[in-house]
Design an enzyme around this catalytic site. Structure first.
Site, PDB file in Angstrom:
ATOM      1  N   ARG A  59     -29.920  41.137  50.695  1.00 19.24           N
ATOM      2  CA  ARG A  59     -28.599  41.149  50.066  1.00 19.24           C
ATOM      3  C   ARG A  59     -27.728  40.000  50.564  1.00 19.24           C
ATOM      4  NH1 ARG A  59     -29.931  46.944  50.233  1.00 19.24           N
ATOM      5  NH2 ARG A  59     -29.573  46.770  52.466  1.00 19.24           N
ATOM      6  N   GLU A  96     -34.385  51.604  64.676  1.00 18.51           N
ATOM      7  CA  GLU A  96     -34.358  52.944  65.271  1.00 18.51           C
ATOM      8  C   GLU A  96     -35.760  53.330  65.771  1.00 18.51           C
ATOM      9  OE1 GLU A  96     -32.314  55.670  62.824  1.00 18.51           O
ATOM     10  OE2 GLU A  96     -32.383  57.268  64.325  1.00 18.51           O
TER      11      GLU A  96
HETATM   12  P1  AMP Z   1     -27.878  46.830  61.657  1.00 17.83           P
HETATM   13  O1  AMP Z   1     -28.925  45.848  62.121  1.00 17.83           O
HETATM   14  O2  AMP Z   1     -28.011  48.183  62.283  1.00 17.83           O
HETATM   15  O3  AMP Z   1     -26.476  46.271  61.777  1.00 17.83           O
HETATM   16  O4  AMP Z   1     -28.146  47.085  60.110  1.00 17.83           O
HETATM   17  C1  AMP Z   1     -27.729  46.174  59.156  1.00 17.83           C
HETATM   18  C2  AMP Z   1     -28.733  45.988  58.054  1.00 17.83           C
HETATM   19  O5  AMP Z   1     -29.266  47.228  57.594  1.00 17.83           O
HETATM   20  C3  AMP Z   1     -28.062  45.336  56.870  1.00 17.83           C
HETATM   21  O6  AMP Z   1     -28.927  44.330  56.347  1.00 17.83           O
HETATM   22  C4  AMP Z   1     -27.825  46.466  55.882  1.00 17.83           C
HETATM   23  O7  AMP Z   1     -28.104  46.051  54.575  1.00 17.83           O
HETATM   24  C5  AMP Z   1     -28.747  47.596  56.329  1.00 17.83           C
HETATM   25  N1  AMP Z   1     -28.038  48.885  56.521  1.00 17.83           N
HETATM   26  C6  AMP Z   1     -27.888  49.553  57.698  1.00 17.83           C
HETATM   27  N2  AMP Z   1     -27.221  50.707  57.529  1.00 17.83           N
HETATM   28  C7  AMP Z   1     -26.910  50.786  56.220  1.00 17.83           C
HETATM   29  C8  AMP Z   1     -26.174  51.740  55.407  1.00 17.83           C
HETATM   30  N3  AMP Z   1     -25.632  52.870  55.918  1.00 17.83           N
HETATM   31  N4  AMP Z   1     -26.044  51.481  54.081  1.00 17.83           N
HETATM   32  C9  AMP Z   1     -26.560  50.350  53.553  1.00 17.83           C
HETATM   33  N5  AMP Z   1     -27.257  49.413  54.239  1.00 17.83           N
HETATM   34  C10 AMP Z   1     -27.437  49.621  55.562  1.00 17.83           C
END
Ligand code: AMP
Length: 176
Positions: A59, A96
């Site tokens: 995205r 995770e």
């Molecule tokens: P993080 O590495 O935990 O910050 O996760 C970010 C990535 O995971 C981004 O590329 C988001 O598109 C996706 N992502 C994580 N959580 C969500 C959520 N609740 N809704 C949509 N996309 C998410």
């Protein structure tokens, strides 16, 4: 920003129980919503030099390409492992369950160039942190990271601040 927030679709328990998935496809398919989101994401960087936008697959490509066009700068893809055709630098990050790897072309970032990181959403910040490390290992300077959505309870903005990187987001949602 309530107008843009209302264009985001929330899907409970996707991709697994307990996660509220913030789906930006409904914002992107709205012509005025998409235009406004890109304008607002680009706005803080119109007055400072940015040499390239680095978008995170997938995205971050859609948003990052449009923002790069607005700022009149180049675009650099940060991709999942094995997708880029030339020589790459890779960076592991923790999910995770287990680890994943993102990659950048080893010659994508000119030494000392100023790079803006773009993705749709910051949660734990692990993905954006890996992008920061890749750009710095490539010799680039991270100007900031910009997102549509922040999930503040997951601490990603603080994680990036700990690396000296400022984050911008158009809106925040409670929870995961
Ligand atoms: P993080 O590495 O935990 O910050 O996760 C970010 C990535 O995971 C981004 O590329 C988001 O598109 C996706 N992502 C994580 N959580 C969500 C959520 N609740 N809704 C949509 N996309 C998410």
């Amino acid at each position: 920003m309530s107008d843009l927030k209302s264009l985001i679709r929330t899907i409970p328990d996707y991709p697994k129980p307990g996660i509220m998935f913030r789906d930006i496809t409904t914002l992107m398919s709205d012509a005025q919503g998409f235009k406004a989101a890109i304008a607002r994401m680009a706005e803080p960087f119109r007055t400072e030099p940015v040499d390239a936008v680095a978008g995170i697959e997938a995205r971050g490509f859609i948003l990052g390409g449009a923002i790069a066009d607005r700022l009149g700068c180049g675009f650099i893809p940060i991709r999942k492992k094995g997708k880029l055709p030339w020589k790459t630098i890779g960076q592991e990050y923790t999910l995770e369950y287990g680890v994943d790897v993102v990659e950048i072309h080893e010659d994508a970032v000119a030494s000392g160039s100023r790079i803006l990181i773009v993705d749709d959403l910051i949660a734990t910040g692990g993905t954006a942190e890996a992008a920061v490390k890749l750009i710095r290992r490539s010799g680039g300077h991270v100007v900031a990271a910009t997102f549509i959505v922040d999930l503040p309870e997951l601490g990603g903005v603080k994680l990036l601040a700990g690396h000296g990187v400022k984050s911008h987001a158009l809106m925040a949602f409670e929870g995961h």
